[in-house]
Design a protein around this motif. Structure first.
Motif, mmCIF file in Angstrom:
data_model
loop_
_atom_site.group_PDB
_atom_site.id
_atom_site.type_symbol
_atom_site.label_atom_id
_atom_site.label_comp_id
_atom_site.label_asym_id
_atom_site.label_seq_id
_atom_site.Cartn_x
_atom_site.Cartn_y
_atom_site.Cartn_z
ATOM 1 N N ARG A 54 -1.284 -55.575 88.292
ATOM 2 C CA ARG A 54 -0.043 -55.575 87.509
ATOM 3 C C ARG A 54 0.846 -54.391 87.907
ATOM 4 O O ARG A 54 2.072 -54.518 87.997
ATOM 5 N N SER A 55 0.237 -53.237 88.178
ATOM 6 C CA SER A 55 1.029 -52.051 88.539
ATOM 7 C C SER A 55 1.747 -52.219 89.870
ATOM 8 O O SER A 55 2.743 -51.544 90.132
ATOM 9 N N LEU A 56 1.255 -53.116 90.711
ATOM 10 C CA LEU A 56 1.801 -53.286 92.054
ATOM 11 C C LEU A 56 2.766 -54.454 92.177
ATOM 12 O O LEU A 56 3.453 -54.586 93.200
ATOM 13 N N VAL B 53 2.980 -45.230 91.945
ATOM 14 C CA VAL B 53 2.111 -45.681 90.853
ATOM 15 C C VAL B 53 1.433 -44.463 90.243
ATOM 16 O O VAL B 53 0.818 -43.652 90.956
ATOM 17 N N PHE B 54 1.565 -44.309 88.929
ATOM 18 C CA PHE B 54 0.870 -43.271 88.188
ATOM 19 C C PHE B 54 -0.370 -43.881 87.540
ATOM 20 O O PHE B 54 -0.253 -44.828 86.751
ATOM 21 N N ALA B 55 -1.535 -43.352 87.872
ATOM 22 C CA ALA B 55 -2.798 -43.837 87.313
ATOM 23 C C ALA B 55 -3.334 -42.765 86.362
ATOM 24 O O ALA B 55 -3.731 -41.680 86.799
ATOM 25 N N LEU C 235 -0.985 -50.899 101.776
ATOM 26 C CA LEU C 235 0.360 -51.168 101.250
ATOM 27 C C LEU C 235 1.311 -49.989 101.405
ATOM 28 O O LEU C 235 2.524 -50.153 101.285
ATOM 29 N N GLY C 236 0.757 -48.801 101.623
ATOM 30 C CA GLY C 236 1.609 -47.624 101.798
ATOM 31 C C GLY C 236 2.299 -47.162 100.528
ATOM 32 O O GLY C 236 3.301 -46.450 100.575
ATOM 33 N N ILE C 237 1.764 -47.574 99.366
ATOM 34 C CA ILE C 237 2.354 -47.173 98.085
ATOM 35 C C ILE C 237 1.814 -45.799 97.672
ATOM 36 O O ILE C 237 0.631 -45.512 97.850
ATOM 37 N N THR C 238 2.680 -44.967 97.165
ATOM 38 C CA THR C 238 2.296 -43.628 96.714
ATOM 39 C C THR C 238 1.527 -43.721 95.405
ATOM 40 O O THR C 238 1.965 -44.381 94.466
ATOM 41 N N PHE C 239 0.382 -43.055 95.345
ATOM 42 C CA PHE C 239 -0.425 -43.014 94.121
ATOM 43 C C PHE C 239 -0.568 -41.576 93.643
ATOM 44 O O PHE C 239 -0.868 -40.677 94.437
ATOM 45 N N VAL C 240 -0.385 -41.374 92.337
ATOM 46 C CA VAL C 240 -0.712 -40.106 91.692
ATOM 47 C C VAL C 240 -1.765 -40.412 90.636
ATOM 48 O O VAL C 240 -1.497 -41.129 89.666
#
Length: 230
Positions: free
Chosen positions: A154-156, A163-165, A191-196
């Protein structure tokens, strides 16, 4: 893509102000996977809320994709979050009367995406997170780890910039915790998405490529772990 500049924040209690964050300064590049590590009372939850635009800082600035979110109105922030930010929560925050697929589709409903496109994107992401055969089940029919995989999908689904986890493994056993962090690492790479990832657990933080550690509202460490394996 995320810049936190000289950020300070205090909570007011009547005429007194209690400092919570003191001159926090760091940048996160596109595609990075960063852990925000701190114990209870370190200020990490306040920092998360500020970075997500859920609170306004006392001083300093926060830029996401070059946009200074502290200057946005509430309506602008709501729209910005819908298109730029994904969230993963410790308690999953799934809607029980919706199917797994419908839960993943929900952010796209608010963006007025057509039903077939919503369905296709949701099913594709659920397949990516290992739930391709469970799309029409309900959250109560899944394990905790599976529910968190739904939350990740859902976050993606809106293809966010970041994305903040928030304590994403806090409700999981050790084996499932490893599986979820493995999945986040895989998605970050493909996917190359930034995660924190906000966490108080050292074992979770050390899996990230970079750790930003807070203590008593101050940044005390910012760098890669030696010998990191991802």
């Amino acid at each position: 893509m995320l810049a936190v500049n000289q950020l300070s924040h205090s909570f007011k209690n009547g005429v007194e102000a209690t400092p919570v964050l003191n001159e926090i300064d760091f940048h996160i590049a596109k595609g990075e996977m960063v852990a925000l590590l701190g114990s209870s009372g370190s200020g990490k939850s306040t920092l998360l809320n500020l970075m997500a635009g859920l609170m306004k800082p006392t001083t300093g600035s926060i830029l996401i994709d070059g946009s200074p979110i502290e200057k946005m109105s509430e309506n602008q922030l709501a729209e910005f979050r819908r298109s730029h930010i994904g969230f993963i929560f410790q308690s999953y925050e799934l809607i029980p009367h919706l199917t797994v697929r419908e839960n993943v589709e929900l952010p796209l409903v608010f963006q007025a995406v057509k039903p077939k496109e919503r369905r296709d994107k949701a099913v594709s992401l659920l397949t990516k997170v290992g739930l391709g055969e469970k799309t029409e089940m309900f959250p109560s029919q899944l394990s905790g780890g599976q529910q968190q995989r739904v939350s990740i999908a859902r976050s993606l689904v809106t293809e966010p910039a970041i994305v903040f986890a928030d304590e994403p493994t806090g409700n999981l056993d050790t084996k499932t915790e490893k599986e979820i962090i493995d999945l986040l690492i895989e998605l970050n790479g493909t996917l190359g998405i930034t995660f924190v990832i906000v966490t108080h657990e050292l074992e979770v933080a050390r899996r990230a490529r970079r750790v930003i550690q807070l203590r008593d509202g101050r940044l005390v460490e910012d760098g890669a772990w030696a010998g990191e394996t991802g």
